[in-house]
Design a protein around this motif. Structure first.
Motif, PDB file in Angstrom:
ATOM      1  N   UNK A 105       0.864  -1.229   0.014  1.00 44.96           N
ATOM      2  CA  UNK A 105       0.078   0.092  -0.088  1.00 44.96           C
ATOM      3  C   UNK A 105       0.812   1.303   0.053  1.00 44.96           C
ATOM      4  N   UNK A 106       2.032   1.270   0.275  1.00 41.75           N
ATOM      5  CA  UNK A 106       2.991   2.313   0.235  1.00 41.75           C
ATOM      6  C   UNK A 106       3.261   2.523  -1.160  1.00 41.75           C
ATOM      7  N   UNK A 107       3.335   1.581  -1.794  1.00 40.72           N
ATOM      8  CA  UNK A 107       3.755   2.194  -3.226  1.00 40.72           C
ATOM      9  C   UNK A 107       2.482   2.321  -3.932  1.00 40.72           C
ATOM     10  N   UNK A 108       1.169   1.798  -3.612  1.00 42.44           N
ATOM     11  CA  UNK A 108      -0.153   2.438  -4.120  1.00 42.44           C
ATOM     12  C   UNK A 108      -0.157   3.840  -3.799  1.00 42.44           C
ATOM     13  N   UNK A 109       0.123   4.190  -2.399  1.00 40.28           N
ATOM     14  CA  UNK A 109      -0.094   5.639  -2.053  1.00 40.28           C
ATOM     15  C   UNK A 109       0.955   6.412  -2.814  1.00 40.28           C
ATOM     16  N   UNK A 110       2.118   6.158  -2.980  1.00 40.88           N
ATOM     17  CA  UNK A 110       3.126   6.881  -3.898  1.00 40.88           C
ATOM     18  C   UNK A 110       2.721   7.063  -5.329  1.00 40.88           C
ATOM     19  N   UNK A 111       2.108   6.150  -5.868  1.00 40.58           N
ATOM     20  CA  UNK A 111       1.637   6.182  -7.155  1.00 40.58           C
ATOM     21  C   UNK A 111       0.570   7.378  -7.474  1.00 40.58           C
ATOM     22  N   UNK A 112      -0.255   7.016  -6.537  1.00 36.93           N
ATOM     23  CA  UNK A 112      -1.573   7.790  -6.498  1.00 36.93           C
ATOM     24  C   UNK A 112      -1.162   9.350  -6.124  1.00 36.93           C
ATOM     25  N   UNK A 113      -0.245   9.516  -5.093  1.00 32.18           N
ATOM     26  CA  UNK A 113       0.052  11.015  -4.822  1.00 32.18           C
ATOM     27  C   UNK A 113       0.853  11.577  -6.020  1.00 32.18           C
ATOM     28  N   UNK A 114       1.673  10.878  -6.898  1.00 35.47           N
ATOM     29  CA  UNK A 114       2.361  11.403  -7.892  1.00 35.47           C
ATOM     30  C   UNK A 114       1.370  11.693  -9.126  1.00 35.47           C
ATOM     31  N   UNK A 115       0.327  10.723  -9.522  1.00 37.20           N
ATOM     32  CA  UNK A 115      -0.887  11.258 -10.352  1.00 37.20           C
ATOM     33  C   UNK A 115      -1.614  12.443  -9.978  1.00 37.20           C
ATOM     34  N   UNK A 116      -1.572  12.707  -8.502  1.00 36.94           N
ATOM     35  CA  UNK A 116      -2.248  13.850  -7.919  1.00 36.94           C
ATOM     36  C   UNK A 116      -1.277  15.024  -8.120  1.00 36.94           C
ATOM     37  N   UNK A 117      -0.248  15.184  -8.552  1.00 40.87           N
ATOM     38  CA  UNK A 117       0.689  16.013  -8.574  1.00 40.87           C
ATOM     39  C   UNK A 117       1.403  16.517  -7.117  1.00 40.87           C
ATOM     40  N   UNK A 118       1.282  15.495  -6.203  1.00 36.80           N
ATOM     41  CA  UNK A 118       1.836  15.797  -5.010  1.00 36.80           C
ATOM     42  C   UNK A 118       3.138  14.993  -4.794  1.00 36.80           C
ATOM     43  N   UNK A 119       4.263  15.579  -5.804  1.00 40.29           N
ATOM     44  CA  UNK A 119       5.601  14.787  -5.852  1.00 40.29           C
ATOM     45  C   UNK A 119       6.324  14.411  -4.720  1.00 40.29           C
ATOM     46  N   UNK A 120       6.374  15.719  -3.778  1.00 43.95           N
ATOM     47  CA  UNK A 120       7.448  15.507  -2.449  1.00 43.95           C
ATOM     48  C   UNK A 120       6.799  14.332  -1.652  1.00 43.95           C
ATOM     49  N   UNK A 121       5.538  14.335  -1.358  1.00 44.09           N
ATOM     50  CA  UNK A 121       4.711  13.323  -0.515  1.00 44.09           C
ATOM     51  C   UNK A 121       4.795  11.814  -1.203  1.00 44.09           C
ATOM     52  N   UNK A 122       4.780  11.839  -2.445  1.00 44.33           N
ATOM     53  CA  UNK A 122       4.846  10.703  -3.273  1.00 44.33           C
ATOM     54  C   UNK A 122       6.353  10.196  -3.090  1.00 44.33           C
ATOM     55  N   UNK A 123       7.500  11.150  -2.990  1.00 46.44           N
ATOM     56  CA  UNK A 123       8.737  10.463  -2.939  1.00 46.44           C
ATOM     57  C   UNK A 123       8.999   9.892  -1.660  1.00 46.44           C
ATOM     58  N   UNK A 124       8.313  10.476  -0.513  1.00 45.23           N
ATOM     59  CA  UNK A 124       8.486   9.958   0.859  1.00 45.23           C
ATOM     60  C   UNK A 124       7.705   8.434   1.025  1.00 45.23           C
ATOM     61  N   UNK A 125       6.700   8.334   0.270  1.00 46.91           N
ATOM     62  CA  UNK A 125       6.042   7.279   0.338  1.00 46.91           C
ATOM     63  C   UNK A 125       6.843   6.060  -0.565  1.00 46.91           C
ATOM     64  N   UNK A 126       7.463   6.211  -1.491  1.00 46.27           N
ATOM     65  CA  UNK A 126       8.277   5.519  -2.355  1.00 46.27           C
ATOM     66  C   UNK A 126       9.400   4.993  -1.589  1.00 46.27           C
ATOM     67  N   UNK A 127      10.139   6.122  -0.686  1.00 50.36           N
ATOM     68  CA  UNK A 127      11.047   5.596   0.129  1.00 50.36           C
ATOM     69  C   UNK A 127      10.552   4.577   1.203  1.00 50.36           C
TER      70      UNK A 127
END
Length: 517
Positions: A105-127
């Protein structure tokens, strides 16, 4: 993933999947009795790309036991594939709340955030996803995507290399590596990465486009007549060409294409929205445009300038505190208004922004509808590369890069079209195309594959195939014309019981194709 889809291969499959989801409802399996049985069904449906059915099964599991993180996770993944990113994010966060150490779910969260334009939060989730599971290739690919988007190109390159070490045949990882190297100025290595992408998938149009741009950059670099411009690179899209600083990045949407960099400071945006609205003249557009700004901005310093060799008007836009918000340059060409704006902050354009205006050149018209009184209930679409006829009662919507969609009144069909430039051999291209479809759809079956010749003598193919999606049999008819290293696609997706007249009308559209460039 979102920004790396291609128009053929993966892009094509995503587009057809969206159409199928739009057209066909889910058919449920036999009703199970336990939450775990519903989860198993959800995962089976997800494997079959039945995302609506996946959500239905996951919801039934959650109704029985809302503490099952796997149910929330598969629901998130299905919602993400349906491009419902807000809901996908919520489902991923539910799974994380239940089990913070569950990497998926951390990966799914990151992918969703990237597509919502929230790149910095997405990076934290990918990490977090890579910390929990450092063998998950897609998490490293996504992390590379986020890092590149945020401008951390060296780290983006490292993440792409991690993904490649785990899966040397991952085209998305190689694509991210190519982008990072290009943005770091290592063009030769970038070309090698993009060439590897094409070895893995000859239909990856992004890699083809990037290689073409890198070749143009090499030509400029090696040309003695253009040596003074070595700090610039050339952007060549379907609508315009322009030179911009090599340090700048490009982002695009349906409303604009933006070029932005920090060293040197540079920000120029080419507007696209105004091109889809009818204006009688440049003065008509300027009047409408200035009135829309008048309530919140002051417009001053109106001057006569040139964009390339075309006369233009330039306006300084200030907020009520006197701060410069933007400098907008407007000109009239191809019977439409064109607007280019900088990012403000100064009453003068920088040297690089002035160079942008000097080298800007329109090369295409973003779709033009023409009524011809001699045509029987038909309109003509006219583009810089081709024209075709279509029924007058159909609505035509034009997207970026000459993509278009027909809205057919009262009919349950979807018709899309576009073109791509590629040097790939036509026969090879079609064989790989069919292989991609076979792998991407359940019970894929080619009904008919008909080679032909257009009325201008160009080779064509009409490929009709069926597959089972969401429990329903669907048909897709794909028309392809190859001319001048460009493939022109027209795609109709319909129910098997749809009347044949729609197919006949689509046949007529394709038959009317005329190449203009």
């Amino acid at each position: 993933m979102g920004n790396m889809n291609t128009k053929i291969g993966y892009y094509y499959m995503l587009m057809v999947l969206f159409t199928l989801i739009f057209l066909f409802p889910c058919i449920s399996a036999d009703t199970p009795h336990t939450a775990q049985e519903w989860i198993d069904i959800a995962y089976d449906r997800f494997s079959d790309k039945d995302y609506s059915g996946t959500i239905d099964a996951a919801d039934k599991a959650i109704q029985i036991d809302p503490s099952l993180e796997r149910a929330w996770n598969i629901k998130s993944a299905a919602l993400r594939n349906l491009k419902q990113f807000d809901d996908a994010l919520k489902a991923a966060e539910e799974a994380i709340a239940l089990n913070n150490s569950y990497s998926a779910p951390w990966y799914n969260k990151a992918e969703s955030l990237m597509n919502l334009g929230q790149e910095e939060d997405a990076l934290l989730a990918y990490e977090r996803a890579t910390e929990l599971n450092d063998k998950h290739v897609s998490s490293w690919v996504g992390k590379s995507w986020a890092l590149n988007t945020l401008g951390y190109f060296e780290k983006g390159l490292e993440a792409a290399d991690k993904a490649i070490a785990l899966d040397p045949n991952n085209e998305f990882a190689w694509n991210n590596k190519g982008l990072a190297l290009k943005l770091m100025g290592n063009y030769e290595k970038a070309k090698e990465a993009y060439e590897m992408v094409l070895q893995l998938n000859p239909l990856n149009t992004n890699a083809l486009s990037q290689l073409q741009n890198l070749s143009i950059t090499d030509q400029i670099k090696d040309s003695p007549t253009e040596s003074i411009n070595q700090k610039y690179q050339v952007y060549k899209g379907s609508l315009f060409t322009v030179e911009y600083p090599k340090s700048a990045q490009i982002t695009g949407s349906e409303s604009s294409i933006k070029f932005k960099g920090d060293n040197p400071p540079f920000s120029m945006t080419v507007g696209l929205v105004q091109r889809s609205v009818s204006y009688s003249s440049l003065d008509d557009f300027i009047d409408s445009w200035t009135r829309s700004f008048a309530l919140i901005y002051d417009i001053s310093n109106i001057s006569d300038v040139f964009v390339g060799e075309i006369p233009a008007k330039q306006f300084t836009i200030k907020n009520k505190d006197g701060e410069v918000v933007m400098i907008s340059t407007i000109f009239w060409e191809n019977n439409i208004p064109n607007i280019i704006s900088n990012g403000g902050g100064s009453e003068l354009l920088t040297e690089e922004e002035q160079h942008f205006l000097k080298t800007y050149k329109n090369i295409g018209i973003p779709g033009e509808e023409i009524r011809d009184p001699f045509l029987n209930n038909k309109k003509i679409f006219s583009d810089s590369k081709y024209t075709f006829e279509y029924p007058e009662e159909w609505s035509l919507s034009i997207g970026n890069d000459s993509e278009f969609t027909f809205d057919v009144p009262d009919r349950n069909v979807k018709i899309n079209g576009y073109y791509i430039e590629t040097p790939v051999d036509f026969s090879q291209y079609m064989e790989v195309f069919k292989q991609k479809m076979d792998k991407g759809f359940k019970d894929f079956k080619i009904i008919k594959d008909t080679p032909g010749v257009s009325k201008e003598g160009y080779p064509t193919r009409i490929v009709e195939f069926s597959c089972i999606y969401n429990g329903a049999i669907t048909n897709t008819r794909t028309y392809v014309l190859s001319a001048n290293n460009t493939f022109y696609f027209l795609i109709i997706t319909y129910r098997t019981n749809e009347s044949s007249d729609i197919r006949e009308l689509t046949d007529e559209i394709f038959t009317s194709y005329m190449i203009t460039k």
